[in-house]
Design a protein around this motif. Structure first.
Motif, PDB file in Angstrom:
ATOM      1  N   LEU A 176       0.835  -1.209   0.000  1.00  0.00           N
ATOM      2  CA  LEU A 176       0.000   0.000   0.000  1.00  0.00           C
ATOM      3  C   LEU A 176       0.867   1.255   0.000  1.00  0.00           C
ATOM      4  CD1 LEU A 176      -2.740   1.430   0.297  1.00  0.00           C
ATOM      5  CD2 LEU A 176      -2.535   1.139   2.775  1.00  0.00           C
ATOM      6  N   GLY A 177       1.992   1.205   0.735  1.00  0.00           N
ATOM      7  CA  GLY A 177       2.898   2.354   0.805  1.00  0.00           C
ATOM      8  C   GLY A 177       3.264   2.900  -0.563  1.00  0.00           C
ATOM      9  N   HIS A 178       3.390   1.988  -1.532  1.00  0.00           N
ATOM     10  CA  HIS A 178       3.781   2.424  -2.877  1.00  0.00           C
ATOM     11  C   HIS A 178       2.644   3.075  -3.631  1.00  0.00           C
ATOM     12  CE1 HIS A 178       7.827   0.778  -2.820  1.00  0.00           C
ATOM     13  NE2 HIS A 178       7.309  -0.138  -2.012  1.00  0.00           N
ATOM     14  N   ALA A 179       1.429   2.868  -3.154  1.00  0.00           N
ATOM     15  CA  ALA A 179       0.277   3.473  -3.820  1.00  0.00           C
ATOM     16  C   ALA A 179      -0.086   4.821  -3.199  1.00  0.00           C
ATOM     17  CB  ALA A 179      -0.915   2.516  -3.742  1.00  0.00           C
ATOM     18  N   LEU A 180       0.641   5.219  -2.157  1.00  0.00           N
ATOM     19  CA  LEU A 180       0.320   6.483  -1.477  1.00  0.00           C
ATOM     20  C   LEU A 180       1.131   7.623  -2.091  1.00  0.00           C
ATOM     21  CD1 LEU A 180       0.281   5.242   2.244  1.00  0.00           C
ATOM     22  CD2 LEU A 180      -1.658   5.644   0.697  1.00  0.00           C
ATOM     23  N   PRO A 181       0.689   8.865  -1.876  1.00  0.00           N
ATOM     24  CA  PRO A 181       1.447   9.982  -2.425  1.00  0.00           C
ATOM     25  C   PRO A 181       2.910   9.943  -1.980  1.00  0.00           C
ATOM     26  CG  PRO A 181      -0.632  10.744  -1.495  1.00  0.00           C
ATOM     27  CD  PRO A 181      -0.517   9.291  -1.167  1.00  0.00           C
ATOM     28  N   GLU A 182       3.766  10.494  -2.798  1.00  0.00           N
ATOM     29  CA  GLU A 182       5.211  10.548  -2.576  1.00  0.00           C
ATOM     30  C   GLU A 182       5.567  10.882  -1.115  1.00  0.00           C
ATOM     31  OE1 GLU A 182       7.245   9.877  -5.015  1.00  0.00           O
ATOM     32  OE2 GLU A 182       9.064  10.232  -3.814  1.00  0.00           O
ATOM     33  N   GLY A 183       6.420  10.064  -0.522  1.00  0.00           N
ATOM     34  CA  GLY A 183       6.927  10.376   0.816  1.00  0.00           C
ATOM     35  C   GLY A 183       6.048   9.872   1.946  1.00  0.00           C
ATOM     36  N   LEU A 184       4.877   9.313   1.631  1.00  0.00           N
ATOM     37  CA  LEU A 184       3.951   8.923   2.701  1.00  0.00           C
ATOM     38  C   LEU A 184       3.855   7.408   2.916  1.00  0.00           C
ATOM     39  CD1 LEU A 184       0.931  11.416   2.410  1.00  0.00           C
ATOM     40  CD2 LEU A 184       2.823  11.414   4.046  1.00  0.00           C
ATOM     41  N   ALA A 185       4.785   6.642   2.317  1.00  0.00           N
ATOM     42  CA  ALA A 185       4.703   5.180   2.415  1.00  0.00           C
ATOM     43  C   ALA A 185       4.606   4.711   3.867  1.00  0.00           C
ATOM     44  CB  ALA A 185       5.908   4.535   1.740  1.00  0.00           C
ATOM     45  N   ALA A 186       5.337   5.400   4.757  1.00  0.00           N
ATOM     46  CA  ALA A 186       5.371   4.975   6.162  1.00  0.00           C
ATOM     47  C   ALA A 186       3.995   5.032   6.814  1.00  0.00           C
ATOM     48  CB  ALA A 186       6.347   5.847   6.948  1.00  0.00           C
ATOM     49  N   ALA A 187       3.075   5.793   6.190  1.00  0.00           N
ATOM     50  CA  ALA A 187       1.738   5.950   6.780  1.00  0.00           C
ATOM     51  C   ALA A 187       0.840   4.753   6.510  1.00  0.00           C
ATOM     52  CB  ALA A 187       1.073   7.219   6.241  1.00  0.00           C
ATOM     53  N   ALA A 188       1.317   3.789   5.713  1.00  0.00           N
ATOM     54  CA  ALA A 188       0.439   2.683   5.295  1.00  0.00           C
ATOM     55  C   ALA A 188      -0.232   1.947   6.466  1.00  0.00           C
ATOM     56  CB  ALA A 188       1.207   1.715   4.400  1.00  0.00           C
ATOM     57  N   PRO A 189       0.473   1.675   7.572  1.00  0.00           N
ATOM     58  CA  PRO A 189      -0.218   0.973   8.671  1.00  0.00           C
ATOM     59  C   PRO A 189      -1.403   1.761   9.241  1.00  0.00           C
ATOM     60  CG  PRO A 189       2.154   0.894   9.004  1.00  0.00           C
ATOM     61  CD  PRO A 189       1.907   1.837   7.861  1.00  0.00           C
ATOM     62  N   LEU A 190      -1.429   3.071   9.001  1.00  0.00           N
ATOM     63  CA  LEU A 190      -2.563   3.864   9.487  1.00  0.00           C
ATOM     64  C   LEU A 190      -3.859   3.460   8.776  1.00  0.00           C
ATOM     65  CD1 LEU A 190      -0.978   7.432   9.782  1.00  0.00           C
ATOM     66  CD2 LEU A 190      -1.321   5.726  11.595  1.00  0.00           C
ATOM     67  N   TRP A 191      -3.718   2.831   7.612  1.00  0.00           N
ATOM     68  CA  TRP A 191      -4.902   2.335   6.911  1.00  0.00           C
ATOM     69  C   TRP A 191      -5.622   1.302   7.798  1.00  0.00           C
ATOM     70  CZ3 TRP A 191      -5.798  -2.715   5.202  1.00  0.00           C
ATOM     71  CH2 TRP A 191      -6.988  -2.883   4.450  1.00  0.00           C
ATOM     72  N   ALA A 192      -4.848   0.389   8.365  1.00  0.00           N
ATOM     73  CA  ALA A 192      -5.457  -0.628   9.242  1.00  0.00           C
ATOM     74  C   ALA A 192      -6.018   0.039  10.499  1.00  0.00           C
ATOM     75  CB  ALA A 192      -4.428  -1.693   9.615  1.00  0.00           C
ATOM     76  N   ALA A 193      -5.286   1.038  11.016  1.00  0.00           N
ATOM     77  CA  ALA A 193      -5.761   1.750  12.209  1.00  0.00           C
ATOM     78  C   ALA A 193      -7.072   2.467  11.909  1.00  0.00           C
ATOM     79  CB  ALA A 193      -4.698   2.747  12.682  1.00  0.00           C
ATOM     80  N   ALA A 194      -7.153   3.083  10.728  1.00  0.00           N
ATOM     81  CA  ALA A 194      -8.368   3.828  10.357  1.00  0.00           C
ATOM     82  C   ALA A 194      -9.549   2.871  10.232  1.00  0.00           C
ATOM     83  CB  ALA A 194      -8.147   4.583   9.045  1.00  0.00           C
ATOM     84  N   GLN A 195      -9.293   1.700   9.622  1.00  0.00           N
ATOM     85  CA  GLN A 195     -10.369   0.717   9.492  1.00  0.00           C
ATOM     86  C   GLN A 195     -10.880   0.300  10.876  1.00  0.00           C
ATOM     87  OE1 GLN A 195     -12.022  -0.184   7.027  1.00  0.00           O
ATOM     88  NE2 GLN A 195     -10.805   0.345   5.235  1.00  0.00           N
ATOM     89  N   ALA A 196      -9.937  -0.010  11.769  1.00  0.00           N
ATOM     90  CA  ALA A 196     -10.327  -0.491  13.099  1.00  0.00           C
ATOM     91  C   ALA A 196     -11.064   0.609  13.875  1.00  0.00           C
ATOM     92  CB  ALA A 196      -9.095  -0.955  13.869  1.00  0.00           C
ATOM     93  N   TYR A 197     -10.562   1.827  13.776  1.00  0.00           N
ATOM     94  CA  TYR A 197     -11.158   2.942  14.529  1.00  0.00           C
ATOM     95  C   TYR A 197     -12.575   3.234  14.017  1.00  0.00           C
ATOM     96  CZ  TYR A 197     -11.207   7.436  17.028  1.00  0.00           C
ATOM     97  OH  TYR A 197     -11.500   8.481  17.868  1.00  0.00           O
ATOM     98  N   ALA A 198     -12.735   3.226  12.694  1.00  0.00           N
ATOM     99  CA  ALA A 198     -14.057   3.509  12.119  1.00  0.00           C
ATOM    100  C   ALA A 198     -15.053   2.401  12.475  1.00  0.00           C
ATOM    101  CB  ALA A 198     -13.956   3.653  10.604  1.00  0.00           C
ATOM    102  N   ARG A 199     -14.531   1.180  12.564  1.00  0.00           N
ATOM    103  CA  ARG A 199     -15.404   0.072  12.930  1.00  0.00           C
ATOM    104  C   ARG A 199     -15.881   0.226  14.381  1.00  0.00           C
ATOM    105  NH1 ARG A 199     -12.355  -3.520  10.384  1.00  0.00           N
ATOM    106  NH2 ARG A 199     -11.139  -4.017  12.235  1.00  0.00           N
ATOM    107  N   ARG A 200     -14.962   0.665  15.248  1.00  0.00           N
ATOM    108  CA  ARG A 200     -15.303   0.765  16.667  1.00  0.00           C
ATOM    109  C   ARG A 200     -16.130   2.013  16.995  1.00  0.00           C
ATOM    110  NH1 ARG A 200     -10.175   0.891  19.105  1.00  0.00           N
ATOM    111  NH2 ARG A 200      -9.433  -0.325  17.370  1.00  0.00           N
ATOM    112  N   HIS A 201     -15.870   3.117  16.291  1.00  0.00           N
ATOM    113  CA  HIS A 201     -16.502   4.395  16.664  1.00  0.00           C
ATOM    114  C   HIS A 201     -17.151   5.068  15.448  1.00  0.00           C
ATOM    115  CE1 HIS A 201     -14.123   3.833  20.299  1.00  0.00           C
ATOM    116  NE2 HIS A 201     -13.036   3.773  19.567  1.00  0.00           N
TER     117      HIS A 201
END
Ligand SMILES: Nc1nc2c(c(=O)[nH]1)N[C@H]1C(S)=C(S)[C@@H](COP(=O)(O)OP(=O)(O)OC[C@H]3O[C@@H](n4cnc5c(=O)[nH]c(N)nc54)[C@H](O)[C@@H]3O)O[C@H]1N2
Ligand SMILES: Nc1nc2c(c(=O)[nH]1)N[C@H]1C(S)=C(S)[C@@H](COP(=O)(O)OP(=O)(O)OC[C@H]3O[C@@H](n4cnc5c(=O)[nH]c(N)nc54)[C@H](O)[C@@H]3O)O[C@H]1N2
Ligand code: SF4
Ligand SMILES: [Mo]
Length: 771
Positions: free
Chosen positions: A536-561
């Motif tokens: 996923l990191g490679h599909a994100l805008p330049e320089g933001l690859a490290a943010a990829a795990p936030l995708w899983a965090a966002a999914q979990a957070y949206a599911r809970r709240h």
């Protein structure tokens, strides 16, 4: 530099110096952070900055920045080497150590401080790959007693408490000085608004007349270490005068009777005397707190670094729980966690996954271990001693208690690797030093989303490319895990899917493919962060690859709240809401609101199956009772007659984050503050020098006479003691290296957090030339 060289563009970023992480805007001059101002678009700080942030260029560029991996030679000097060699040598040693001694031989220290938490996610992956739970952090040298209490009261150690200082009618600060240390939103504005409003009350409990105390309606000048007595007395007033909220206690709590029995026994007058507080004043504060329509209590190191710190965490919470100042506007609350900074460690037992340490038997709390026990865990002949240590974004050789024990222990390690931006005191003891890109040279975020009911999140983009020779942490740990054979080098299939998603908007194949891959390859699941980063990191805008795990965090957070996320203006249902939340993070360079809760949600965050707050904690009720038998000591009569507050927050300290001393506008030597009468009696004068000596060590200090402290109490600031080259290239120590004075064994009985606010010392004048 000529002014014209400064770009006119302002780039959004964030301050990395304290847990508030205010949004800022930066103008660049080449690689220099030429100008810094508050970012009005930041959803939380809204343009606020304090004086420390304007000087961030001193973090970004200085003489001790690392530029290449280093390896120590047998003579103690360092030689540069390339990344592949460094990482393959380290990997081979880790794998061999694990084979020989098992996972307990390995510990990890740090992984993010006030700033870089995104990198910490990847560092933790190394622990997981080695099968070790030994995560030592600064949080476990202040907050783990508090987390343990939360676990008992609310059912889970991740149930963390927030305050509503801005909305409260009555505010009580115990052992914290937000004017300097912040910790609350836009602290100085918030404090001034509070002080100006005649309908609101501010009470401060602090031995010193701090900037915050000076703004208070009532300042209770407690004796250092006396809080447990004061808090017990105030709680006893609530119980004995029936000032608690009976309906709240009956409907929402259990265990009140067991607690009450102990509080009824408390001799209020005697305990106030022991705390050094006038009884009428303490009774007045307890009554006003109970009578207020809303009240918020906020505490920090003055309680957590002092005597009875875990008991204090309990009593402080009872003070707002018993009158029902919980889960209502203007009161304390639990909050949701977007990316949990901490976990839950069930009390040790046969079925508990939690570890206790091999040598000191220290329990794990919130999935963390306390730095105070680490020297003993290393410097020992125990077969399960710690033999290899990674230190990432921390400088324990100076910042952990007991520098002497740390130097000895770190020197005994079979492998010490330091990941840092600077050549720190700890790095100098390492076998390998790995240079990280700075927090302005990579994508970053912090997980200090501790507010309620509204929460923001700020994913920062890199302002600058990384320096040649440095790597961001995700890449350091990914390469290391690959070299260890713990991770595939690439994920070609998933990457191809990611590339397709990127080329064809609206095509969302990757989530499905990822889900499938993780199901088919259970061994990847533990390292899902790296799989996400590399795909996923490679599909994100330049320089933001490290943010990829936030995708899983966002999914979990949206599911809970889901409702709270939608209230923040993010729409969608199910997985689409998570996608929309993640997209919002990626598309908000100045940060964004991610949730807005309602107060009833707090009861969903309580994790006891009965949904209630469990007021009785037997171990602490016992400690509360034992206060009655605690001998009274008169420090003034002893051989170390002063109590040193070892670690004050001031205008120009910021942990160990700034190394270059030029960033400070005042207090270059981090002076020892001492009361005028004490100074006179000791022959100390303002601006002169003194020797400060504890049972553990001694340091030279500059003296500043101040009547903000009581007699018998002296203070030194945290965040000094680093050495740094002067104009002639000679390394000079700047200010007090506080932890030469502290002993790792001076620690809390439950959490093993240090007692830095109660260090017994003696002082004498140092005439020029004396040793
Ligand atoms: N300027 C600046 N700000 C910082 C930091 C920094 O280095 N510099 N560091 C950040 C970090 S990591 C942290 S954890 C926070 C800490 O933030 P704070 O805890 O607010 O800061 P301190 O100044 O360490 O301690 C707070 C107060 O405790 C008081 N105190 C000392 N002993 C006692 C006692 O026995 N009882 C009571 N009731 N009070 C006592 C001190 O006089 C002091 O005013 O600050 C953060 N903010
Ligand atoms: N005596 C005494 N000791 C104390 C305290 C006290 O009050 N008194 N306070 C304690 C408290 S509350 C805390 S929080 C700790 C803080 O002490 P530490 O846990 O050591 O944390 P920091 O000072 O934040 O560590 C900063 C390190 O991170 C490095 N760094 C900065 N940016 C990056 C990056 O992007 N990547 C990497 N890998 N490294 C980076 C810096 O160069 C520096 O070496 O100190 C504790 N020590
Ligand atoms: S309060 Fe000051 S030090 Fe803390 S994040 Fe904001 S600007 Fe930085
Ligand atoms: Mo801290």
């Amino acid at each position: 530099m000529p002014r014209e060289a400064v770009e006119r563009d302002w780039h959004a970023s964030a301050c990395i110096l304290c847990s508030r992480n205010c949004g800022l805007e930066v103008q660049l001059d080449g690689r220099r952070l030429a100008r810094v101002r508050g970012d009005a678009r930041h959803p939380v700080s809204q343009g606020y900055l304090c004086q420390k942030a304007a000087r961030l260029e001193h973090y970004q560029e200085h003489a001790d920045r690392l530029e290449q991996p280093l390896r120590r030679r047998p003579d103690g000097s360092f030689e540069p080497l390339d990344w592949d060699t460094a990482l393959s040598e380290i990997a081979a040693r880790l794998v061999a150590l694990k084979r020989l001694h098992g996972p307990r031989a390995f510990a990890f220290y740090g992984g993010g401080g006030q700033g870089n938490h995104l990198g910490g996610v990847y560092g933790r992956g190394l622990l997981d790959a080695l099968g070790s739970r030994y995560h030592y952090t600064a949080l476990a040298q202040e907050k783990t007693g508090d987390f343990w209490v939360n676990g008992r009261l609310f059912g889970h150690q991740t149930c963390h408490v927030s305050e509503d200082v801005e909305g409260a009618e009555f505010v009580l600060f115990i052992g914290t000085n937000p004017y300097q240390a912040h910790g609350i939103r836009n602290a100085r504005d918030t404090l001034r608004a509070l002080a100006r409003d005649p309908r609101r009350t501010l009470v401060v409990v602090d031995p010193c007349r701090t900037e915050t105390a000076a703004l208070a309606d009532v300042h209770l000048q407690v004796r250092p270490g006396g809080d447990a007595f004061l808090l017990a007395a105030m709680l006893a007033v609530l119980v004995q005068e029936r000032l608690y909220d009976e309906a709240f206690v009956a409907a929402r709590t259990t265990g009140f009777e067991a607690l009450c029995a102990a509080l009824r026994e408390v001799p209020v007058g005697d305990y106030c005397r022991r705390a050094g507080i006038d009884e009428a004043a303490a009774r007045g504060v307890a009554r006003a707190l109970a009578a207020a329509r809303s009240a918020s209590v906020r505490v920090d190191l003055g309680l957590q670094h002092s005597l009875h710190s875990t008991l204090n965490a309990y009593l402080e919470k009872l003070l707002w729980l018993l009158p029902g100042h919980f889960a209502r506007p203007g009161c304390n609350a639990l909050h949701s966690l977007f990316v949990p900074l901490i976990g839950h460690s069930p009390d040790p037992g046969p079925d508990s996954p939690a570890w206790t340490t091999a040598v000191t038997g220290q329990r794990e709390i919130a999935r963390l271990f306390p730095p105070n026990v680490l020297p003993e865990e290393i410097d020992n002949a125990h077969p399960e001693r710690v033999r290899a240590l990674f230190v990432d974004s921390a400088n324990p050789a100076l910042s952990a208690a007991d520098s002497q024990a740390y130097r000895r222990a770190l020197a005994r390690l079979e492998l010490l690797v330091v990941v840092d931006v600077a050549f720190t005191e700890t790095a100098r003891l390492a076998h390998y030093v790995l240079p990280a890109a700075s927090q302005f040279e990579k994508a970053e975020a912090t997980f200090f989303q501790l507010d309620f009911p509204r929460q923001g999140f700020h994913l920062r983009r890199p302002l600058l490319p990384a320096r040649p020779g440095t790597l961001p942490e995700p890449e350091i740990y990914r390469r290391l895990l690959v070299a260890m054979g713990a991770l595939p080098a690439r994920f070609p299939l998933l990457r191809a899917v990611a590339a397709l998603d990127r080329r064809v908007p609206r095509l969302r194949l990757l989530p499905v493919a990822l889900g499938l891959a993780l199901r088919l390859r259970p061994s990847w699941r533990a390292q899902a962060r790296f799989v996400l980063y590399d795909t996923l990191g490679h599909a994100l805008p330049e320089g933001l690859a490290a943010a990829a795990p936030l995708w899983a965090a966002a999914q979990a957070y949206a599911r809970r709240h889901p409702a709270a996320v939608r209230r923040a203006g993010i729409s969608g249902r199910g997985a689409r809401l998570g996608e929309a939340l993640f997209r919002r993070l990626i598309e908000s360079p100045s940060g964004t609101l991610i949730s807005e809760h309602v107060h009833d949600d707090v009861w969903r965050f309580v994790r006891h199956p009965d949904g209630r707050v469990h007021l009785a904690i037997p171990e602490l009720i016992e400690e509360l009772r034992a206060l009655a038998n605690e001998p009274e000591v008169d420090p003034a009569a002893a051989s170390y007659p002063f109590v040193l507050l070892a670690g004050q927050r001031r205008a120009y300290n910021a942990n160990q984050i700034y190394r270059a001393p030029a960033w400070r506008r005042t207090d270059p030597d981090g002076a020892l503050h001492v009361h005028p009468d004490d100074a006179r009696a000791l022959g100390l004068h303002d601006g002169g020098e003194a020797v400060c000596e504890s049972a553990r060590g001694r340091i030279d200090v500059r003296v500043q006479v101040s009547d903000a402290l009581p007699r018998g109490v002296v203070s030194l600031p945290h965040g000094y003691g680093m050495d740094y080259p002067d104009a002639a290239g000679l390394r000079r120590v700047q200010g007090p290296a506080l932890n030469e004075l502290t002993d790792a064994r001076w620690r809390d009985g439950i959490a093993a957090t240090p007692l830095h606010k109660y260090v017994r010392v003696r002082l004498h004048a140092r005439s020029s030339g004396s040793a």
